[in-house]
Design a protein around this motif. Structure first.
Motif, PDB file in Angstrom:
ATOM      1  N   THR A  96       0.623  -1.248  -0.079  1.00  0.00           N
ATOM      2  CA  THR A  96      -0.126  -0.286  -0.421  1.00  0.00           C
ATOM      3  C   THR A  96       0.686   1.247   0.055  1.00  0.00           C
ATOM      4  O   THR A  96       2.042   1.529   0.669  1.00  0.00           O
ATOM      5  CB  THR A  96      -0.853   0.186   1.216  1.00  0.00           C
ATOM      6  OG1 THR A  96      -2.055   0.701   0.913  1.00  0.00           O
ATOM      7  CG2 THR A  96      -0.172   0.183   2.463  1.00  0.00           C
ATOM      8  N   ALA A  97       0.975   2.204  -0.202  1.00  0.00           N
ATOM      9  CA  ALA A  97       1.097   3.352  -0.592  1.00  0.00           C
ATOM     10  C   ALA A  97      -0.293   4.789   0.081  1.00  0.00           C
ATOM     11  O   ALA A  97      -1.069   4.207  -1.018  1.00  0.00           O
ATOM     12  CB  ALA A  97       1.652   3.772  -2.130  1.00  0.00           C
ATOM     13  N   ARG A  98       0.106   5.655   0.712  1.00  0.00           N
ATOM     14  CA  ARG A  98      -0.839   6.735   0.866  1.00  0.00           C
ATOM     15  C   ARG A  98      -0.560   8.102   1.110  1.00  0.00           C
ATOM     16  O   ARG A  98       0.953   7.837   2.481  1.00  0.00           O
ATOM     17  CB  ARG A  98      -1.532   5.806   2.178  1.00  0.00           C
ATOM     18  CG  ARG A  98      -2.427   4.421   2.484  1.00  0.00           C
ATOM     19  CD  ARG A  98      -2.332   4.115   3.625  1.00  0.00           C
ATOM     20  NE  ARG A  98      -3.316   2.489   3.452  1.00  0.00           N
ATOM     21  CZ  ARG A  98      -3.404   1.974   4.558  1.00  0.00           C
ATOM     22  NH1 ARG A  98      -3.189   2.632   5.726  1.00  0.00           N
ATOM     23  NH2 ARG A  98      -3.818   0.609   4.542  1.00  0.00           N
ATOM     24  N   ASN A 103       3.170  19.270  -3.413  1.00  0.00           N
ATOM     25  CA  ASN A 103       3.261  20.787  -3.838  1.00  0.00           C
ATOM     26  C   ASN A 103       2.036  21.172  -4.852  1.00  0.00           C
ATOM     27  O   ASN A 103       2.056  21.942  -5.407  1.00  0.00           O
ATOM     28  CB  ASN A 103       4.154  20.715  -5.069  1.00  0.00           C
ATOM     29  CG  ASN A 103       3.716  19.539  -6.111  1.00  0.00           C
ATOM     30  OD1 ASN A 103       2.563  18.894  -5.910  1.00  0.00           O
ATOM     31  ND2 ASN A 103       4.838  19.566  -7.395  1.00  0.00           N
ATOM     32  N   GLY A 104       1.048  20.761  -4.554  1.00  0.00           N
ATOM     33  CA  GLY A 104      -0.678  21.282  -4.563  1.00  0.00           C
ATOM     34  C   GLY A 104      -0.937  20.461  -6.268  1.00  0.00           C
ATOM     35  O   GLY A 104      -1.952  20.457  -6.819  1.00  0.00           O
ATOM     36  N   THR A 170      -4.691  14.513  -5.132  1.00  0.00           N
ATOM     37  CA  THR A 170      -4.169  14.993  -4.519  1.00  0.00           C
ATOM     38  C   THR A 170      -3.619  14.469  -2.641  1.00  0.00           C
ATOM     39  O   THR A 170      -2.963  14.537  -2.548  1.00  0.00           O
ATOM     40  CB  THR A 170      -4.486  16.740  -3.533  1.00  0.00           C
ATOM     41  OG1 THR A 170      -5.773  16.810  -3.519  1.00  0.00           O
ATOM     42  CG2 THR A 170      -4.836  17.249  -4.880  1.00  0.00           C
ATOM     43  N   ASN A 171      -4.909  13.347  -2.714  1.00  0.00           N
ATOM     44  CA  ASN A 171      -5.079  12.675  -1.302  1.00  0.00           C
ATOM     45  C   ASN A 171      -4.878  11.199  -2.065  1.00  0.00           C
ATOM     46  O   ASN A 171      -6.241  11.026  -2.662  1.00  0.00           O
ATOM     47  CB  ASN A 171      -5.718  12.792   0.136  1.00  0.00           C
ATOM     48  CG  ASN A 171      -5.440  14.102   0.676  1.00  0.00           C
ATOM     49  OD1 ASN A 171      -4.107  14.530   0.662  1.00  0.00           O
ATOM     50  ND2 ASN A 171      -5.907  15.226   0.164  1.00  0.00           N
ATOM     51  N   VAL A 172      -4.104  10.204  -2.462  1.00  0.00           N
ATOM     52  CA  VAL A 172      -3.912   9.264  -2.814  1.00  0.00           C
ATOM     53  C   VAL A 172      -3.703   8.164  -1.464  1.00  0.00           C
ATOM     54  O   VAL A 172      -3.310   8.063  -0.821  1.00  0.00           O
ATOM     55  CB  VAL A 172      -2.834   9.266  -3.903  1.00  0.00           C
ATOM     56  CG1 VAL A 172      -3.172   9.870  -5.030  1.00  0.00           C
ATOM     57  CG2 VAL A 172      -2.090   9.194  -3.011  1.00  0.00           C
ATOM     58  N   SER A 173      -3.924   6.804  -1.957  1.00  0.00           N
ATOM     59  CA  SER A 173      -3.899   5.798  -0.972  1.00  0.00           C
ATOM     60  C   SER A 173      -3.933   4.329  -2.673  1.00  0.00           C
ATOM     61  O   SER A 173      -5.486   4.190  -3.246  1.00  0.00           O
ATOM     62  CB  SER A 173      -5.046   5.588  -0.050  1.00  0.00           C
ATOM     63  OG  SER A 173      -4.720   4.562   0.094  1.00  0.00           O
ATOM     64  N   LEU A 174      -3.363   4.123  -2.714  1.00  0.00           N
ATOM     65  CA  LEU A 174      -3.066   2.649  -3.263  1.00  0.00           C
ATOM     66  C   LEU A 174      -2.970   1.361  -2.914  1.00  0.00           C
ATOM     67  O   LEU A 174      -1.857   1.136  -2.280  1.00  0.00           O
ATOM     68  CB  LEU A 174      -2.084   2.754  -4.346  1.00  0.00           C
ATOM     69  CG  LEU A 174      -1.792   1.766  -5.900  1.00  0.00           C
ATOM     70  CD1 LEU A 174      -3.157   1.738  -6.577  1.00  0.00           C
ATOM     71  CD2 LEU A 174      -0.609   2.142  -6.296  1.00  0.00           C
TER      72      LEU A 174
END
Length: 472
Positions: A96-98, A103-104, A170-174
């Motif tokens: 997982t990557a969260r 930088n927007g 901009t906010n991610v969860s893989l």
């Protein structure tokens, strides 16, 4: 120069030699068993308390950045869901990557076959993470990058068809259930612009940890039981009448130390040393080499003694008695150690090669401890870690190092022990005069007596508190 007498092999392989070997192997199995139990307990604890709500072990957020167009991982080769050659059916590892963009800019994170990623980023300026490791207790990741120069990619990552798993925002969860193949993980700006900056936490969920913990605990328990049984049968001393029996002769009861003088009866642990008047001028230079066989055997014997002392601790706590077989074995280890110390660099008091035996032997260095019929159940709880502290402080000066230096992130010792300095002075005088100074020998003998008395006390053999004195 005095010659080294040949070692009588019967001393190590006599009636009790096979039993000692059995006991030493048992001690080794016991150590392995303890290690497996500790490992299994740690895995069980981590699996139960160190995972997040999703079952992942997750790092603290860490910055991943590149002035180019992408940050990629090293190639990750998986066989049936596990790195490299560790294989098992099914997807048993999930990554997982969260996190989010720092930088927007909207981020893109994707997982794809490494060959496709290589073709897509060929000639594109990007950075590859080549080493990632955890910074100890901080839980943060340290990274090293390999920079590849080039231009911009042919198109945005979202337009590529080869991604196995991907996310944008901009906010991610893989989350990616790992499968067989060679993979790359890619972080880019969603519009394929330069200047990638992301704060990500990486995690992994390993679905077999519970079974791994169970396997370690089971194997550790079996090895521990087998090792303890082998130590029991290997180190116990069967008695045949009052004179003892095969293997390690029993320590004498109170008041029957065969070579104890009236002046030595003040404390019931006898350490005897007799200086050899014909110590050679040069042999001490190679005694460290000649004593290596003893050091090797003693390493296993002390391991066994340490483990058996733990067993004796509980026996004393519940019964008030030190198991006789363990007591006799531990006395034998002390005897053997004292002979080797006397021969080698703790004293260098004799050129006679020490015998390979736990039994009392006709040697210039001898040791005995009378067997106590009863020991205090309360004192056993505080002897080794509390009551012996004043002795530890004194012995740190007598046989420890003089000072400690903080270098980098850890302390290191330096200098010589007082005992070591005295022995060095003695052998330098011996080198030029052919005589070992008896005054120095007396002090060195006293220091070693002090240390051995404390050793017997912290090994729970006696309740009498060791005296603060150098018996010369």
């Amino acid at each position: 120069m005095s010659s080294v007498p040949e070692v009588d092999p019967r001393a190590a392989t006599g009636p009790g030699g096979g039993k000692i070997v059995l006991g030493v192997i048992g001690a080794l199995l016991t150590l392995i068993g303890f290690s497996l139990l500790a490992g299994g307990g740690t895995v069980l604890w981590a699996n139960g308390s160190q995972r997040d709500d999703g079952g992942f072990f997750t790092s603290s957020p860490s910055a991943f950045a590149s002035p180019g167009f992408a940050v990629t991982s090293e190639r990750l080769r998986l066989v049936n869901g596990l790195p490299d050659r560790l294989s098992s059916p099914g997807d048993i590892v999930t990554f997982t990557a969260r996190g989010g963009s720092s930088n927007g800019k909207p981020l893109f994170i994707g997982v794809a076959p490494a060959a496709n990623v290589t073709a897509y980023l060929s000639g594109v300026a990007h950075d590859e993470v080549i080493h990632v490791h955890m910074d100890g207790w901080k839980g943060t990741l340290s990274k090293d990058y390999r920079t590849s120069p080039g231009g911009q990619p042919a198109g945005p990552p979202t337009a590529q068809p080869f991604w196995t798993a991907k996310t944008t925002g901009t906010n991610v969860s893989l989350t990616w259930p790992a499968s067989e193949g060679t993979w790359s993980i890619v972080v880019m700006n969603a519009d394929a612009s330069a200047g990638v900056a992301a704060d990500l936490s990486l995690g992994v969920k390993v679905n077999f940890l519970g079974w791994a913990a169970l396997g370690l605990l089971t194997a550790g328990s079996v090895l521990l039981l087998v090792g303890v049984a082998m130590m029991f049968f290997g180190f116990r001393s069967p008695h045949t009448g009052a004179g003892g029996g095969a293997g390690v002769p029993p320590s004498r009861p109170e008041g029957q130390l065969a070579f104890q003088t009236e002046d030595e009866k003040a404390y019931p642990v006898l350490i005897h040393g007799e200086l050899d008047p014909n110590v050679g001028r040069w042999l001490w230079l190679v005694k460290w080499l000649l004593a290596i066989p003893h050091y090797f055997v003693l390493a296993f014997l002390w391991l066994a003694a340490a483990l058996l002392t733990v067993v004796a601790f509980f026996a004393i706590l519940f019964t008030g008695r030190f198991p006789r077989g363990i007591f006799d074995f531990n006395v034998g280890v002390l005897r053997w150690s004292w002979r080797v110390a006397f021969y080698s660099f703790s004293v260098l008091g004799s050129d006679r090669y020490p015998p390979f035996t736990l039994a009392d032997a006709d040697y210039p260095a001898r040791l005995d401890v009378p067997y106590p019929e009863h020991l205090s159940r309360g004192l056993v709880l505080v002897k080794s870690w509390l009551l012996a502290i004043p002795h530890y402080m004194v012995l740190a000066v007598l046989i420890g190092n003089w000072g400690w230096t903080l270098g980098g992130d850890r302390w290191t010792s330096w200098g010589f022990s007082l005992n070591g300095v005295l022995v060095l002075i003695a052998v330098v005088i011996l080198l030029f005069t052919g005589r070992y100074p008896r005054d120095i020998f007396g002090i060195v003998l006293g220091i070693n007596r002090w240390a051995l008395r404390v050793a017997a006390y912290v090994m729970l053999m006696r309740d009498e508190y060791p005296p603060f004195r150098l018996d010369r």
